[in-house]
Design a protein around this motif. Structure first.
Motif, PDB file in Angstrom:
ATOM      1  N   GLU A 128      48.945  40.403  49.751  1.00 63.36           N
ATOM      2  CA  GLU A 128      47.900  39.565  49.202  1.00 63.36           C
ATOM      3  C   GLU A 128      46.915  40.231  48.451  1.00 63.36           C
ATOM      4  O   GLU A 128      46.587  40.073  47.170  1.00 63.36           O
ATOM      5  CB  GLU A 128      47.417  38.696  50.231  1.00 63.36           C
ATOM      6  CG  GLU A 128      46.591  37.582  49.752  1.00 63.36           C
ATOM      7  CD  GLU A 128      45.883  37.029  51.071  1.00 63.36           C
ATOM      8  OE1 GLU A 128      46.188  36.711  52.028  1.00 63.36           O
ATOM      9  OE2 GLU A 128      44.500  36.652  50.832  1.00 63.36           O
ATOM     10  N   HIS A 129      46.374  41.320  49.186  1.00 61.63           N
ATOM     11  CA  HIS A 129      45.161  41.808  48.792  1.00 61.63           C
ATOM     12  C   HIS A 129      45.525  42.911  47.599  1.00 61.63           C
ATOM     13  O   HIS A 129      44.993  42.993  46.531  1.00 61.63           O
ATOM     14  CB  HIS A 129      44.441  42.835  49.849  1.00 61.63           C
ATOM     15  CG  HIS A 129      44.095  41.688  50.880  1.00 61.63           C
ATOM     16  ND1 HIS A 129      42.372  41.655  50.508  1.00 61.63           N
ATOM     17  CD2 HIS A 129      44.501  40.953  51.689  1.00 61.63           C
ATOM     18  CE1 HIS A 129      42.140  40.541  51.657  1.00 61.63           C
ATOM     19  NE2 HIS A 129      43.101  40.259  52.271  1.00 61.63           N
ATOM     20  N   ILE A 130      46.683  43.475  47.693  1.00 59.71           N
ATOM     21  CA  ILE A 130      46.989  44.633  46.696  1.00 59.71           C
ATOM     22  C   ILE A 130      47.458  44.016  45.516  1.00 59.71           C
ATOM     23  O   ILE A 130      47.284  44.681  44.418  1.00 59.71           O
ATOM     24  CB  ILE A 130      47.956  45.604  47.317  1.00 59.71           C
ATOM     25  CG1 ILE A 130      47.325  46.505  48.461  1.00 59.71           C
ATOM     26  CG2 ILE A 130      48.713  46.572  46.375  1.00 59.71           C
ATOM     27  CD1 ILE A 130      48.059  47.196  49.312  1.00 59.71           C
ATOM     28  N   SER A 131      48.263  42.801  45.477  1.00 58.04           N
ATOM     29  CA  SER A 131      48.633  42.387  44.268  1.00 58.04           C
ATOM     30  C   SER A 131      47.481  41.932  43.509  1.00 58.04           C
ATOM     31  O   SER A 131      47.396  41.957  42.209  1.00 58.04           O
ATOM     32  CB  SER A 131      49.508  40.920  44.710  1.00 58.04           C
ATOM     33  OG  SER A 131      50.496  41.243  45.445  1.00 58.04           O
ATOM     34  N   LEU A 132      46.613  41.430  44.181  1.00 56.11           N
ATOM     35  CA  LEU A 132      45.255  40.977  43.340  1.00 56.11           C
ATOM     36  C   LEU A 132      44.582  42.230  42.531  1.00 56.11           C
ATOM     37  O   LEU A 132      44.148  42.276  41.619  1.00 56.11           O
ATOM     38  CB  LEU A 132      44.083  40.380  44.246  1.00 56.11           C
ATOM     39  CG  LEU A 132      44.322  38.950  44.642  1.00 56.11           C
ATOM     40  CD1 LEU A 132      43.234  38.450  45.377  1.00 56.11           C
ATOM     41  CD2 LEU A 132      44.207  38.099  43.247  1.00 56.11           C
ATOM     42  N   MET A 133      44.570  43.369  43.519  1.00 57.69           N
ATOM     43  CA  MET A 133      44.100  44.542  42.983  1.00 57.69           C
ATOM     44  C   MET A 133      44.837  45.300  41.766  1.00 57.69           C
ATOM     45  O   MET A 133      44.392  45.606  40.555  1.00 57.69           O
ATOM     46  CB  MET A 133      44.057  45.588  43.845  1.00 57.69           C
ATOM     47  CG  MET A 133      43.603  46.891  43.630  1.00 57.69           C
ATOM     48  SD  MET A 133      44.549  48.034  42.862  1.00 57.69           S
ATOM     49  CE  MET A 133      45.862  48.476  44.059  1.00 57.69           C
ATOM     50  N   THR A 134      46.165  45.006  41.946  1.00 53.75           N
ATOM     51  CA  THR A 134      47.011  45.599  40.760  1.00 53.75           C
ATOM     52  C   THR A 134      46.853  44.499  39.369  1.00 53.75           C
ATOM     53  O   THR A 134      47.102  44.831  38.225  1.00 53.75           O
ATOM     54  CB  THR A 134      48.615  45.691  41.085  1.00 53.75           C
ATOM     55  OG1 THR A 134      49.013  44.566  41.642  1.00 53.75           O
ATOM     56  CG2 THR A 134      48.768  46.858  42.089  1.00 53.75           C
ATOM     57  N   LEU A 135      46.784  43.343  39.642  1.00 50.24           N
ATOM     58  CA  LEU A 135      46.456  42.182  38.591  1.00 50.24           C
ATOM     59  C   LEU A 135      45.433  42.805  38.069  1.00 50.24           C
ATOM     60  O   LEU A 135      45.063  42.577  36.728  1.00 50.24           O
ATOM     61  CB  LEU A 135      46.349  40.823  39.099  1.00 50.24           C
ATOM     62  CG  LEU A 135      48.154  40.512  39.261  1.00 50.24           C
ATOM     63  CD1 LEU A 135      47.873  39.007  40.064  1.00 50.24           C
ATOM     64  CD2 LEU A 135      48.734  40.064  38.020  1.00 50.24           C
ATOM     65  N   ASP A 136      44.171  42.768  38.619  1.00 52.31           N
ATOM     66  CA  ASP A 136      43.048  43.173  38.372  1.00 52.31           C
ATOM     67  C   ASP A 136      43.029  44.333  37.622  1.00 52.31           C
ATOM     68  O   ASP A 136      42.281  44.411  36.150  1.00 52.31           O
ATOM     69  CB  ASP A 136      41.847  43.388  39.453  1.00 52.31           C
ATOM     70  CG  ASP A 136      40.534  43.055  39.102  1.00 52.31           C
ATOM     71  OD1 ASP A 136      40.259  42.841  37.967  1.00 52.31           O
ATOM     72  OD2 ASP A 136      39.683  43.369  40.172  1.00 52.31           O
ATOM     73  N   SER A 137      43.615  45.481  37.756  1.00 55.84           N
ATOM     74  CA  SER A 137      43.506  46.920  37.204  1.00 55.84           C
ATOM     75  C   SER A 137      44.354  46.613  35.852  1.00 55.84           C
ATOM     76  O   SER A 137      44.108  46.999  35.082  1.00 55.84           O
ATOM     77  CB  SER A 137      43.812  48.189  38.012  1.00 55.84           C
ATOM     78  OG  SER A 137      45.276  47.726  38.312  1.00 55.84           O
TER      79      SER A 137
END
Ligand code: HEM
Length: 425
Positions: A84-93
């Motif tokens: 959940e958290h890392i998907s948001l991070m990869t989308l953000d970057s």
């Protein structure tokens, strides 16, 4: 063979493997190769450094959710679903690299990011429902309706960015446009696409650019999030390797303030790289690919796969083959020790596939994973949760119910051994 219409990307009905469904076949592969070539040139000439705010605080740094994890773990330790958290991070970057857009989606809801996540979930669900592969049936269902609405939203966002950027490009002319971007270090993927020309000087249409940008957003987030989530899990299970990676990062950064990683550092993290590779072997984010035989293929036992047949190739199976990988279920980063090269076929390790249709984002993905892992380990300790995760191979390798780990901000005490059973389910 699955048949899905990819009309939302402006394409007709195409034969697609489960993985290709995910790829969405948004852009012609020739175009994609062309872009890969442009990126290689950019990379080689270090022009990628023109991306927003590099090398200090560049793309990944500010988009890593470190502050959020710190806040969540402020009580000492917290349980987090890595996916959940890392998907948001990869989308953000990715959104930053593709569009120069700061969604801040890790802190507050973003309609665009929510639409991408919804599309990914819907594509996965649809792939499992064979009778919904026909567009006209699918669009009659509530999921089909949601799918179209999310596509519209994603397209509108991309179209608006392209329109505005093309307006500026037309006004300034390509030379001044590129010069200004290079000076301000704000060149992004949309700019690269807008400036791209074929040998006859013909550029890409807005539709082509949209397809490319959307494909990258889809390709790049889930795969990298899966890779990162599983490497954190493997390091949580092996605190001794986790600590060794941390020492390597500390040594590299020394007393650098602020502790940021620069381009050249990426080649100076050999053990961390070994850990990532071993995790990609044990838990490959893409578990299967498919290929159509363009000629008869003779197998070692004499049987022949006739030309025209479609073969499903299990990356997971290749990576777990005991005749190539002794004790394949054991996480052992030293399999990838460059000091003791193993006599293995180059096809024994294929997380990014191989051949002309391999992953064009692999350099980007490896860079992102190294940076995120290095900076995460510098600030946090990751520990196993009580229940071991069960692998859930969808289009991407996930874990049933999420991949839960405990995260705690670093203090000086030594790493605690993991009590979780080592057998992976
Ligand atoms: C750990 C991360 C990643 C893994 C494991 C991965 C894996 C793969 C694999 C196995 C394929 C080949 C599929 C096939 O042969 O059918 C592929 C294709 C592709 N990947 Fe990745 N990928 C990752 C990250 C990324 C990123 C970050 C991007 C873009 C920013 C990206 C863009 C693409 C594209 C556009 C293709 C299609 C290439 C073509 O069809 O010619 N990938 N990826």
């Amino acid at each position: 063979m699955l048949q899905l219409s990819l009309s939302w990307l402006g394409l007709g009905t195409l034969a697609a493997s489960p993985w290709l469904l995910l790829l969405l076949l948004g852009a012609s592969w020739l175009l994609a190769r062309f872009l890969a070539w442009i990126y290689t040139i950019y990379d080689n000439s270090h022009r990628l450094r023109c991306f927003p705010q590099p090398p200090k605080r560049n793309w990944f740094w500010g988009h890593m959710g470190m502050a959020k994890w710190k806040r969540l773990a402020s009580e000492g330790s917290t349980r987090l679903d890595m996916f959940e958290h890392i998907s948001l991070m990869t989308l953000d970057s990715l959104q930053k690299c593709v569009f120069s857009f700061d969604s801040n989606c890790q802190e507050r809801p973003s309609e665009y990011i929510a639409a991408i996540l919804e599309l990914s979930a819907l594509v996965t669900k649809r792939a499992q429902q064979i009778f919904l592969h026909l567009d006209f049936l699918y669009y009659l269902t509530p999921d089909g309706w949601r799918f179209r609405r999310a596509c519209r939203l994603v397209h509108e966002f991309t179209d608006a960015v392209i329109r505005e950027r093309r307006r500026i490009l037309t006004r300034q002319g390509s030379h001044a446009f590129l010069k200004a971007k290079a000076k301000a270090r704000t060149l992004d993927f949309i700019d690269v696409l807008l400036l791209a020309k074929d040998e006859n000087g013909k550029g890409l249409s807005d539709e082509d650019i949209r397809a490319e940008a959307d494909t990258f957003m889809f390709e790049g987030h889930d795969t990298t999030a899966s890779g990162l989530s599983w490497v954190l899990y493997n390091l949580a299970r092996h605190p001794e390797y986790q600590e060794r990676c941390r020492q390597e990062v500390r040594q590299l950064l020394g007393d650098r303030e602020p502790p940021e990683i620069e381009w050249d550092d990426l080649a100076r993290l050999p053990f961390l790289t070994m850990c990532i590779k071993e995790s990609l072997r044990l838990h490959p984010p893409v578990t299967v690919i498919s290929r159509c035989c363009t000629q008869d293929v003779l197998l070692p036992d004499g049987r022949v796969i006739p030309k025209g047949n479609i073969c499903v190739i299990s990356i997971f199976g290749v990576h777990h083959n005991p005749s190539v990988w002794p004790n394949p279920e054991v996480y052992n980063p030293f399999r990838f020790d460059p000091e003791t090269p193993q006599k293995r076929s180059p096809l024994a390790f294929i997380p990014f596939s191989v051949g002309p249709r391999n992953c064009i984002g692999q350099t980007f993905a490896m860079a992102e994973m190294k940076v995120v892992l290095a900076l995460t380990l510098l600030r946090f300790r990751v520990l196993c949760d009580e229940a071991p995760p069960r692998r859930k191979p969808e289009l991407i390798l996930r874990a049933e119910g999420g991949l839960w780990l405990r995260v705690e901000p670093l203090r000086a005490d030594p790493p605690r051994p993991c009590t979780q059973p080592l057998a992976d389910s």
